[in-house]
Design a protein around this motif. Structure first.
Motif, PDB file in Angstrom:
ATOM      1  N   HIS A  11       6.753   5.677  -4.154  1.00  0.00           N
ATOM      2  CA  HIS A  11       6.002   5.083  -4.746  1.00  0.00           C
ATOM      3  C   HIS A  11       5.088   4.729  -3.895  1.00  0.00           C
ATOM      4  O   HIS A  11       5.120   5.159  -2.913  1.00  0.00           O
ATOM      5  CB  HIS A  11       6.892   3.487  -4.689  1.00  0.00           C
ATOM      6  N   PRO A  52       2.128   3.090  -2.275  1.00  0.00           N
ATOM      7  CA  PRO A  52       1.566   2.237  -0.648  1.00  0.00           C
ATOM      8  C   PRO A  52       0.083   2.012  -1.654  1.00  0.00           C
ATOM      9  O   PRO A  52      -0.487   2.333  -2.368  1.00  0.00           O
ATOM     10  CB  PRO A  52       1.845   2.832  -0.337  1.00  0.00           C
ATOM     11  N   ALA A  53      -0.202   0.493  -1.208  1.00  0.00           N
ATOM     12  CA  ALA A  53      -1.374   0.374  -1.975  1.00  0.00           C
ATOM     13  C   ALA A  53      -2.712   1.518  -1.181  1.00  0.00           C
ATOM     14  O   ALA A  53      -1.930   0.915  -0.095  1.00  0.00           O
ATOM     15  CB  ALA A  53      -1.735  -1.190  -1.470  1.00  0.00           C
ATOM     16  N   ARG A  93      -5.362   1.201   1.873  1.00  0.00           N
ATOM     17  CA  ARG A  93      -4.963   0.810   3.401  1.00  0.00           C
ATOM     18  C   ARG A  93      -7.661   1.075   2.528  1.00  0.00           C
ATOM     19  O   ARG A  93      -8.148   1.472   2.543  1.00  0.00           O
ATOM     20  CB  ARG A  93      -5.205   2.085   3.831  1.00  0.00           C
ATOM     21  N   ARG A 106      -0.566  -0.007  11.125  1.00  0.00           N
ATOM     22  CA  ARG A 106      -0.079   0.138  10.384  1.00  0.00           C
ATOM     23  C   ARG A 106       0.371   1.903  11.431  1.00  0.00           C
ATOM     24  O   ARG A 106       0.062   1.732  11.717  1.00  0.00           O
ATOM     25  CB  ARG A 106      -1.586   0.531   9.866  1.00  0.00           C
ATOM     26  N   LEU A 109      -0.342   6.351   7.056  1.00  0.00           N
ATOM     27  CA  LEU A 109      -1.688   5.981   5.963  1.00  0.00           C
ATOM     28  C   LEU A 109      -2.618   5.715   6.922  1.00  0.00           C
ATOM     29  O   LEU A 109      -3.080   5.245   5.718  1.00  0.00           O
ATOM     30  CB  LEU A 109      -0.582   4.351   5.827  1.00  0.00           C
ATOM     31  N   ILE A 149       1.953   9.135   1.298  1.00  0.00           N
ATOM     32  CA  ILE A 149       3.067   8.519   1.153  1.00  0.00           C
ATOM     33  C   ILE A 149       3.758   7.401   2.236  1.00  0.00           C
ATOM     34  O   ILE A 149       3.918   6.856   2.705  1.00  0.00           O
ATOM     35  CB  ILE A 149       3.202   8.566  -0.285  1.00  0.00           C
ATOM     36  N   ALA A 150       4.731   9.095   2.652  1.00  0.00           N
ATOM     37  CA  ALA A 150       4.995   8.865   3.787  1.00  0.00           C
ATOM     38  C   ALA A 150       5.092  10.095   4.497  1.00  0.00           C
ATOM     39  O   ALA A 150       5.120  11.794   3.945  1.00  0.00           O
ATOM     40  CB  ALA A 150       6.587   8.782   3.520  1.00  0.00           C
ATOM     41  N   ARG A 178      -4.880   9.810  -5.581  1.00  0.00           N
ATOM     42  CA  ARG A 178      -3.436   9.098  -5.872  1.00  0.00           C
ATOM     43  C   ARG A 178      -3.464   9.403  -7.298  1.00  0.00           C
ATOM     44  O   ARG A 178      -2.933   7.876  -7.877  1.00  0.00           O
ATOM     45  CB  ARG A 178      -4.648   7.635  -5.928  1.00  0.00           C
TER      46      ARG A 178
END
Length: 215
Positions: free
Chosen positions: A5, A7-8, A10, A68, A72, A80-81, A107
């Motif tokens: 996924h 993420p939105a 930042r 946060r 990120l 992402i991770a 992205r």
């Protein structure tokens, strides 16, 4: 396997460095591709800070009014991770540790990088990781730092493929077509210039005010 996924994004508190802020050149030899990136000076960043950073990416920090994950913040749009799947024998992120890194340059999930790597070196001279199969390096990323007046000189070397027999027999092809095909490599180069350049915006303060639990 379920797709990661995205993420939105930042907030982007500082301009990201443009592609032409760094010198980039590529060489191909023995079935390998080597991309070298000479970044612009990282102002007010020291090699000691970079050594600490690569051992503590997995923590958190205050950014844009919220706590946060540091990963990120490092690239506020693309990351992402970042998971430490196996720490080194001393419990730290150092030689012998295993990482799972996921990011989408630009992205764009079509250029997704989802890679498991081993840590080879983290100190005040370099941070080196690699992804290996059957003793063959598919991808090796060397980040080298040198103190300079006003900051640190930072050079990245990404090597795709290896000179081993397994590399010549098929793993080099896999590295060039699956791990980093040309479009993904180009997207990663821009992404990497942006993330390394971003360190000068937050790392000096993060290092200065780091937790007592993060020596």
């Amino acid at each position: 396997m379920k797709a990661p996924h995205l993420p939105a994004p930042r907030p982007v508190l500082w301009p990201l460095r443009p592609l032409d802020s760094a010198a980039v050149w590529t060489a191909s030899n023995d079935g390998r591709t080597v991309v070298t990136i000479r970044h612009a000076l990282l102002s007010d960043v020291t090699p000691e800070m970079l050594s600490w950073w690569y051992g503590h990416v997995s923590g958190t920090m205050k950014y844009a009014g919220e706590i946060r994950p540091r990963y990120l913040v490092w690239h506020p749009l693309d990351h992402i991770a970042y998971d430490v799947t196996s720490p080194a024998t001393d419990g730290a992120v150092g030689p012998g540790a295993r990482l799972h890194i996921t990011e989408a340059p630009g992205r764009d999930l079509d250029q997704l990088i989802d890679i498991k790597v081993g840590v080879e070196q983290v100190d005040s001279q370099a941070a080196i990781i690699s992804s290996r199969i059957l003793g063959t390096s598919l991808v090796r990323l060397e980040n080298e730092f040198t103190a300079a007046r006003g900051g640190t000189r930072y050079v990245t070397r990404m090597t795709i493929g290896d000179r081993t027999a397994a590399g010549r027999l098929g793993l080099n092809h896999l590295a060039h077509t699956r791990a980093f095909p040309p479009a993904k490599l180009a997207a990663w180069i821009r992404h990497h210039i942006e993330e390394i350049g971003n360190l000068e915006n937050f790392l000096p303060d993060l290092f200065r005010y780091r937790s007592d639990h993060e020596p």
